[in-house]
Design a protein around this motif. Sequence first.
Motif, PDB file in Angstrom:
ATOM      1  N   LYS A  12      -3.144 -16.817  56.842  1.00  0.00           N
ATOM      2  CA  LYS A  12      -3.542 -15.871  55.909  1.00  0.00           C
ATOM      3  C   LYS A  12      -3.235 -14.170  56.164  1.00  0.00           C
ATOM      4  N   THR A  13      -3.423 -14.181  57.374  1.00  0.00           N
ATOM      5  CA  THR A  13      -3.108 -12.576  58.037  1.00  0.00           C
ATOM      6  C   THR A  13      -1.332 -12.585  57.882  1.00  0.00           C
ATOM      7  N   ILE A  14      -0.725 -13.583  58.512  1.00  0.00           N
ATOM      8  CA  ILE A  14       0.723 -13.399  58.597  1.00  0.00           C
ATOM      9  C   ILE A  14       1.441 -13.449  57.189  1.00  0.00           C
ATOM     10  N   SER A  15       0.604 -14.147  56.183  1.00  0.00           N
ATOM     11  CA  SER A  15       1.212 -13.965  54.638  1.00  0.00           C
ATOM     12  C   SER A  15       1.166 -12.810  54.135  1.00  0.00           C
ATOM     13  N   ILE A  16      -0.182 -12.157  54.342  1.00  0.00           N
ATOM     14  CA  ILE A  16      -0.246 -10.607  54.058  1.00  0.00           C
ATOM     15  C   ILE A  16       0.896  -9.839  54.582  1.00  0.00           C
ATOM     16  N   GLN A  17       1.340  -9.973  55.800  1.00  0.00           N
ATOM     17  CA  GLN A  17       2.240  -9.243  56.257  1.00  0.00           C
ATOM     18  C   GLN A  17       3.546  -9.355  55.799  1.00  0.00           C
ATOM     19  N   PHE A  18       3.851 -10.839  55.496  1.00  0.00           N
ATOM     20  CA  PHE A  18       5.131 -11.006  54.958  1.00  0.00           C
ATOM     21  C   PHE A  18       5.143 -10.574  53.628  1.00  0.00           C
ATOM     22  N   MET A  19       4.040 -10.292  52.894  1.00  0.00           N
ATOM     23  CA  MET A  19       4.094  -9.687  51.445  1.00  0.00           C
ATOM     24  C   MET A  19       4.760  -8.209  51.655  1.00  0.00           C
ATOM     25  N   LYS A  20       4.513  -7.660  52.809  1.00  0.00           N
ATOM     26  CA  LYS A  20       5.093  -6.263  53.029  1.00  0.00           C
ATOM     27  C   LYS A  20       6.587  -6.251  53.565  1.00  0.00           C
ATOM     28  N   ILE A  21       7.033  -7.257  54.053  1.00  0.00           N
ATOM     29  CA  ILE A  21       8.108  -7.443  54.538  1.00  0.00           C
ATOM     30  C   ILE A  21       9.330  -7.410  53.359  1.00  0.00           C
ATOM     31  N   GLY A  22       8.941  -8.055  52.304  1.00  0.00           N
ATOM     32  CA  GLY A  22      10.011  -8.409  51.323  1.00  0.00           C
ATOM     33  C   GLY A  22      10.243  -7.144  50.648  1.00  0.00           C
ATOM     34  N   PRO A  23       9.436  -6.279  49.979  1.00  0.00           N
ATOM     35  CA  PRO A  23       9.798  -4.888  49.342  1.00  0.00           C
ATOM     36  C   PRO A  23      10.743  -4.143  50.389  1.00  0.00           C
ATOM     37  N   ALA A  24      10.302  -4.170  51.584  1.00  0.00           N
ATOM     38  CA  ALA A  24      11.002  -3.245  52.635  1.00  0.00           C
ATOM     39  C   ALA A  24      12.413  -3.685  52.749  1.00  0.00           C
ATOM     40  N   ILE A  25      12.552  -4.797  52.944  1.00  0.00           N
ATOM     41  CA  ILE A  25      14.103  -5.400  53.124  1.00  0.00           C
ATOM     42  C   ILE A  25      15.000  -5.006  51.919  1.00  0.00           C
ATOM     43  N   HIS A  26      14.333  -4.906  50.723  1.00  0.00           N
ATOM     44  CA  HIS A  26      15.320  -4.535  49.834  1.00  0.00           C
ATOM     45  C   HIS A  26      15.703  -3.037  49.817  1.00  0.00           C
ATOM     46  N   LYS A  27      14.902  -2.349  50.733  1.00  0.00           N
ATOM     47  CA  LYS A  27      15.179  -0.972  50.845  1.00  0.00           C
ATOM     48  C   LYS A  27      16.636  -0.824  51.838  1.00  0.00           C
ATOM     49  N   ILE A  28      16.843  -1.933  52.657  1.00  0.00           N
ATOM     50  CA  ILE A  28      18.059  -1.966  53.618  1.00  0.00           C
ATOM     51  C   ILE A  28      19.061  -1.676  52.858  1.00  0.00           C
ATOM     52  N   GLU A  29      19.909  -0.802  53.274  1.00  0.00           N
ATOM     53  CA  GLU A  29      21.162  -0.410  52.569  1.00  0.00           C
ATOM     54  C   GLU A  29      22.329  -1.230  53.077  1.00  0.00           C
ATOM     55  N   ASP A  30      22.467  -1.722  54.299  1.00  0.00           N
ATOM     56  CA  ASP A  30      23.569  -2.664  54.772  1.00  0.00           C
ATOM     57  C   ASP A  30      23.352  -4.273  54.112  1.00  0.00           C
ATOM     58  N   ALA A  31      24.190  -4.505  53.476  1.00  0.00           N
ATOM     59  CA  ALA A  31      24.292  -5.502  52.357  1.00  0.00           C
ATOM     60  C   ALA A  31      24.123  -6.810  53.519  1.00  0.00           C
ATOM     61  N   ASP A  32      24.958  -6.916  54.490  1.00  0.00           N
ATOM     62  CA  ASP A  32      25.001  -7.942  55.260  1.00  0.00           C
ATOM     63  C   ASP A  32      23.783  -8.335  56.136  1.00  0.00           C
TER      64      ASP A  32
END
Length: 70
Positions: A15-35
């Motif tokens: 459950k704890t890991i799942s909550i943290q993963f929910m934060k990672i997804g939106p942050a990934i989309h802010k990365i400008e390097d496409a690769d």
Amino acid sequence: MDQSQAIETIEEACKTISIQFMKIGPAIHKIEDADLKGELIKQSHTATTALEVIKKQMIKLKGRDDSKLL
């Protein structure tokens, strides 16, 4: 620690890991390097899939434990 406590510990950690993963997804989309973004999405998906397998295995194990009570 017995098996039921181990299951509970694993489920809580998932459950704890799942909550943290929910934060990672939106942050990934802010990365400008496409690769890099593509690789992060791929690896995040792989990690999420592995986490779901763990969660499903715990559900199965709990089901077997419950059947011993019958």
